[in-house]
Design a protein around this motif. Structure first.
Motif, short mmCIF file in Angstrom:
data_model
loop_
_atom_site.label_atom_id
_atom_site.label_comp_id
_atom_site.label_asym_id
_atom_site.label_seq_id
_atom_site.Cartn_x
_atom_site.Cartn_y
_atom_site.Cartn_z
N GLY A 1 0.81 -1.21 0.00
CA GLY A 1 0.00 0.00 0.00
C GLY A 1 0.84 1.26 0.00
N LEU A 2 1.93 1.25 0.77
CA LEU A 2 2.80 2.41 0.82
C LEU A 2 3.55 2.61 -0.50
N ILE A 3 3.89 1.52 -1.18
CA ILE A 3 4.54 1.63 -2.49
C ILE A 3 3.61 2.32 -3.48
N VAL A 4 2.34 1.87 -3.53
CA VAL A 4 1.38 2.48 -4.45
C VAL A 4 1.11 3.93 -4.07
N ALA A 5 1.03 4.20 -2.76
CA ALA A 5 0.80 5.57 -2.31
C ALA A 5 1.95 6.49 -2.74
N GLY A 6 3.18 6.01 -2.57
CA GLY A 6 4.31 6.81 -3.00
C GLY A 6 4.33 7.04 -4.50
N LEU A 7 3.96 6.00 -5.26
CA LEU A 7 3.91 6.14 -6.72
C LEU A 7 2.83 7.14 -7.12
N ARG A 8 1.71 7.15 -6.39
CA ARG A 8 0.66 8.13 -6.70
C ARG A 8 1.18 9.55 -6.49
N ARG A 9 1.89 9.76 -5.39
CA ARG A 9 2.46 11.09 -5.15
C ARG A 9 3.40 11.50 -6.29
N LEU A 10 4.11 10.53 -6.82
CA LEU A 10 5.08 10.82 -7.87
C LEU A 10 4.43 11.10 -9.21
N SER B 1 -0.03 13.38 -8.35
CA SER B 1 -0.32 14.46 -7.40
C SER B 1 -0.55 15.81 -8.07
N ASP B 2 -0.07 15.99 -9.30
CA ASP B 2 -0.20 17.29 -9.97
C ASP B 2 -1.41 17.37 -10.89
N VAL B 3 -2.31 16.39 -10.84
CA VAL B 3 -3.46 16.35 -11.75
C VAL B 3 -4.44 17.45 -11.37
N THR B 4 -4.98 18.15 -12.37
CA THR B 4 -5.97 19.20 -12.16
C THR B 4 -7.23 18.88 -12.97
N PRO B 5 -8.40 19.39 -12.53
CA PRO B 5 -9.64 19.12 -13.27
C PRO B 5 -9.55 19.65 -14.70
N GLY B 6 -10.27 18.96 -15.59
CA GLY B 6 -10.30 19.39 -16.99
C GLY B 6 -10.56 18.23 -17.92
N ARG B 7 -10.40 18.50 -19.20
CA ARG B 7 -10.58 17.49 -20.25
C ARG B 7 -9.25 17.26 -20.95
N TYR B 8 -8.90 15.99 -21.11
CA TYR B 8 -7.63 15.62 -21.70
C TYR B 8 -7.85 14.50 -22.72
N MET C 1 -11.37 1.74 -0.26
CA MET C 1 -10.14 2.51 -0.47
C MET C 1 -10.27 3.36 -1.73
N PRO C 2 -9.96 4.65 -1.67
CA PRO C 2 -9.94 5.44 -2.90
C PRO C 2 -8.91 4.86 -3.86
N PRO C 3 -9.29 4.58 -5.11
CA PRO C 3 -8.27 4.14 -6.07
C PRO C 3 -7.17 5.17 -6.17
N PRO C 4 -5.94 4.75 -6.43
CA PRO C 4 -4.84 5.72 -6.49
C PRO C 4 -5.05 6.82 -7.52
#
Length: 284
Positions: free
Chosen positions: A118-127, A130-137, A188-191
């Motif tokens: 869980g901590l590995i996935v959490a760290g990968l999410r931060r990497l 973490s910079d995702v913003t709302p919008g269309r892509y 659990m919130p998906p990463p």
């Protein structure tokens, strides 16, 4: 039916490109839907239709997904290889690969244990996320690949099994989610999720709270906000962009496509207000 609604939206998009399936659910009568469409969209001549994605971009996206899949499968095989090493250390069969206990035990703590994964996935999410913003892509973008990859790795590591344990909130906060320490997470919130959870919130099992969806060739991101003291029952689906008000209650299997007001109780698919939160609970 949902299939009919999808066909209707597909036909409507020839004249109204920004229409969504939720518009059909929120305006189920023909006249009401027609009025809504006229008010939401500019004339057809003024609508800028995006150019189709070139084949080169799709090929790059496919190659990235293939590479990501190979990484996920490789990482997922590590616990199985550790089992081979443990067996060889215990039985001592000749010809099998070996690894010392001094290396196996730390490796199991990091990759083999559920909190470690869980901590590995959490760290990968931060990497990666973490910079995702709302919008269309674009669905073939680097961002779409990152969201897919962290979810695929979390599935391989079975991070969802942390739900309902004291580790759930801790791992979610370490991953960068705005989750209050008093919230109770049976899901659990998906990463890749975009969700904020307030104080004393209860989220039961199998709740969909990803905060993004695919619409045709686009990835649409709109965070979900769950305010203090709200209760989300099992198998409810929260659409991207909805806000669950303070003290509100969403009943089981509800499909929420619009924001829920404070202390309201919503149910159904699509969900509508059916009463006041807590009115069906016993006095004690």
């Amino acid at each position: 039916t949902s299939l009919s609604a999808a066909r209707l939206v597909n036909a409507l998009r020839e004249r109204f490109p920004s229409v969504a399936i939720s518009d059909v659910y929120l305006h189920p009568e023909i006249g009401d839907l027609a009025f809504h469409l006229d008010s939401m969209t500019a004339p057809v001549a003024e609508v800028r239709v995006p150019r189709p994605l070139v084949n080169e971009r799709r090929r790059v996206s496919a190659a990235m997904h293939l590479l990501g899949l190979l990484i996920v499968l490789t990482v997922g095989a590590i616990p199985w290889l550790m089992g081979v090493f443990v067996y060889d250390n215990l039985v001592g069969e000749a010809g099998l690969p070996t690894m010392s206990w001094w290396a196996l035990i730390p490796l199991w703590v990091i990759v083999g244990s559920l909190p470690g994964r869980g901590l590995i996935v959490a760290g990968l999410r931060r990497l990666l996320v973490s910079d995702v913003t709302p919008g269309r892509y674009s669905r073939h973008s680097w961002l779409a690949w990152r969201l897919w990859f962290v979810d695929a790795l979390a599935g391989t590591f079975h991070v969802s099994h942390l739900a309902g344990t004291p580790w759930a909130g801790r791992v979610a906060r370490f991953a960068g989610f705005d989750v209050d320490p008093t919230a109770f997470l049976e899901t659990m919130p998906p990463p890749s999720a975009m969700v904020s959870v307030g104080a004393r919130v209860t989220i039961e099992q199998d709740v969909e709270l990803r905060g993004w969806t695919m619409e045709g060739a686009e990835l649409v991101i709109a965070p979900i906000v769950i305010e203090d003291d709200a209760r989300i029952a099992q198998r409810a689906m929260l659409s991207p962009g909805v806000r669950i008000g303070r003290g509100a209650e969403v009943e089981a299997a509800a499909v929420v496509v619009a924001s829920v007001g404070p202390c309201e109780r919503w149910s159904g698919a699509p969900a509508l207000r059916v009463g006041t939160a807590g009115e069906l609970w016993p006095d004690r």
